[in-house]
Structure formats: structure tokens, C-alpha cells
Design a protein around this motif. Structure first.
Motif, mmCIF file in Angstrom:
data_model
loop_
_atom_site.group_PDB
_atom_site.id
_atom_site.type_symbol
_atom_site.label_atom_id
_atom_site.label_comp_id
_atom_site.label_asym_id
_atom_site.label_seq_id
_atom_site.Cartn_x
_atom_site.Cartn_y
_atom_site.Cartn_z
ATOM 1 N N THR A 39 35.750 31.350 49.274
ATOM 2 C CA THR A 39 36.886 32.189 48.905
ATOM 3 C C THR A 39 37.965 31.291 48.333
ATOM 4 O O THR A 39 38.193 30.169 48.807
ATOM 5 N N PHE A 40 38.616 31.773 47.290
ATOM 6 C CA PHE A 40 39.688 31.036 46.629
ATOM 7 C C PHE A 40 40.912 31.932 46.612
ATOM 8 O O PHE A 40 40.860 33.055 46.116
ATOM 9 N N HIS A 41 42.005 31.462 47.181
ATOM 10 C CA HIS A 41 43.237 32.244 47.254
ATOM 11 C C HIS A 41 44.156 31.851 46.101
ATOM 12 O O HIS A 41 44.543 30.689 45.978
ATOM 13 N N LYS A 54 36.989 23.414 39.267
ATOM 14 C CA LYS A 54 37.514 22.136 39.742
ATOM 15 C C LYS A 54 38.227 22.303 41.086
ATOM 16 O O LYS A 54 37.975 21.549 42.025
ATOM 17 N N LEU A 55 39.111 23.291 41.184
ATOM 18 C CA LEU A 55 39.901 23.464 42.400
ATOM 19 C C LEU A 55 39.061 23.893 43.602
ATOM 20 O O LEU A 55 39.409 23.594 44.739
ATOM 21 N N CYS A 86 38.597 31.291 30.380
ATOM 22 C CA CYS A 86 38.663 32.707 30.729
ATOM 23 C C CYS A 86 39.587 32.875 31.928
ATOM 24 O O CYS A 86 39.534 32.107 32.877
ATOM 25 N N LYS A 87 40.477 33.876 31.875
ATOM 26 C CA LYS A 87 41.418 34.109 32.969
ATOM 27 C C LYS A 87 40.713 34.851 34.102
ATOM 28 O O LYS A 87 40.172 35.929 33.906
ATOM 29 N N ILE A 88 40.734 34.259 35.269
ATOM 30 C CA ILE A 88 40.130 34.857 36.455
ATOM 31 C C ILE A 88 41.253 35.410 37.327
ATOM 32 O O ILE A 88 42.183 34.689 37.687
ATOM 33 N N HIS A 89 41.170 36.688 37.655
ATOM 34 C CA HIS A 89 42.191 37.367 38.447
ATOM 35 C C HIS A 89 41.646 37.665 39.845
ATOM 36 O O HIS A 89 40.446 37.550 40.100
ATOM 37 N N ALA A 90 42.536 38.080 40.736
ATOM 38 C CA ALA A 90 42.145 38.434 42.096
ATOM 39 C C ALA A 90 41.146 39.582 42.072
ATOM 40 O O ALA A 90 41.270 40.509 41.277
ATOM 41 N N GLY A 91 40.145 39.504 42.909
ATOM 42 C CA GLY A 91 39.124 40.542 42.992
ATOM 43 C C GLY A 91 37.869 40.224 42.203
ATOM 44 O O GLY A 91 36.854 40.901 42.369
ATOM 45 N N GLN A 92 37.894 39.210 41.368
ATOM 46 C CA GLN A 92 36.707 38.857 40.593
ATOM 47 C C GLN A 92 35.833 37.894 41.384
ATOM 48 O O GLN A 92 36.302 37.168 42.261
ATOM 49 N N VAL A 103 37.509 35.477 44.501
ATOM 50 C CA VAL A 103 38.914 35.153 44.232
ATOM 51 C C VAL A 103 39.779 36.227 44.878
ATOM 52 O O VAL A 103 39.624 37.413 44.607
ATOM 53 N N LEU A 104 40.680 35.790 45.764
ATOM 54 C CA LEU A 104 41.572 36.690 46.476
ATOM 55 C C LEU A 104 43.018 36.402 46.114
ATOM 56 O O LEU A 104 43.360 35.277 45.732
ATOM 57 N N ALA A 105 43.873 37.420 46.267
ATOM 58 C CA ALA A 105 45.304 37.237 45.977
ATOM 59 C C ALA A 105 45.993 36.567 47.141
ATOM 60 O O ALA A 105 45.594 36.565 48.245
#
Length: 105
Positions: A39-41, A54-55, A86-92, A103-105
Motif C-alpha cells: 500500500t502506498f499512501h 521508486k518510492l 502517467c499520473k496515479i491517483h488514490a484508488g488506483q 494507492v491510498l489517499a
């Protein structure tokens, strides 16, 4: 009088043996282990795909992330993604091989 010497360039030796060996395949009677999920916040609106790789620790640098994306090994929400920034947003969900990143907010 100064004599010029030809510089000798040493080339690295190539190792012909593989560094990693493949794990033995699981018998058909046993179910496959679950796919590892990270999970990535997000701390902002979006993150670029190569920076996410990377992160999250899946590659060493943003340049290595760009190479992974260009190779076609990265999927975003089940679709192959070839855009490096590419822009990755929360929920993807981003998948690289057997590793999935939520990816979480």
C-alpha cells in the motif's frame, strides 16, 4: 621530452552464471501463494508512475522506473501502461510482475 603512454582501459569481466535461480514450481495440488500487495499512501493529489515505483522500493531510481514502464511490464488498473509519467491517483492499483501496489489517499 615527455613521452605519451597509451591508456589501457580495463573492461569488466562478464559473469556467465546467473545471479538468481528460479524457485521450483509448486505442485498442482497446492494453491499458489497470494500475490504480495503493497500500500502506498499519497500525501498530495497524484504521483507519477515512475516515481511510484521508486518510492515503493520496486526499483532503485526514477530512471530504472522509466525503463520498467517502457518495457511494458507495468499495469495500471489491469491495463498495460507505457506512459512513464502517467499520473496515479488514490484508488488506483499498479501491478509489476506479481507485486501489486494499492494507492491510498
Amino acid at each position: 621530452m615527455i613521452r605519451a603512454r597509451a591508456l589501457q582501459v580495463r573492461r569488466p569481466r562478464l559473469h556467465l552464471q546467473p545471479r538468481y535461480t528460479a524457485a521450483p514450481a509448486a505442485p498442482a495440488s497446492q494453491p499458489c501463494p497470494p500475490m504480495p500487495q503493497l500500500t502506498f499512501h499519497l500525501d498530495r493529489d497524484h504521483v507519477e508512475l515512475n516515481q511510484l515505483l521508486k518510492l515503493s522500493g520496486l526499483c532503485d531510481s526514477g530512471g530504472a522506473g522509466k525503463a520498467l514502464v517502457a518495457s511494458g511490464a507495468v499495469y495500471v488498473d489491469g491495463q498495460r501502461e507505457l506512459r512513464k509519467t502517467c499520473k496515479i491517483h488514490a484508488g488506483q492499483t499498479v501491478r509489476l510482475g506479481e507485486i501489486s501496489i494499492l494507492v491510498l489517499a
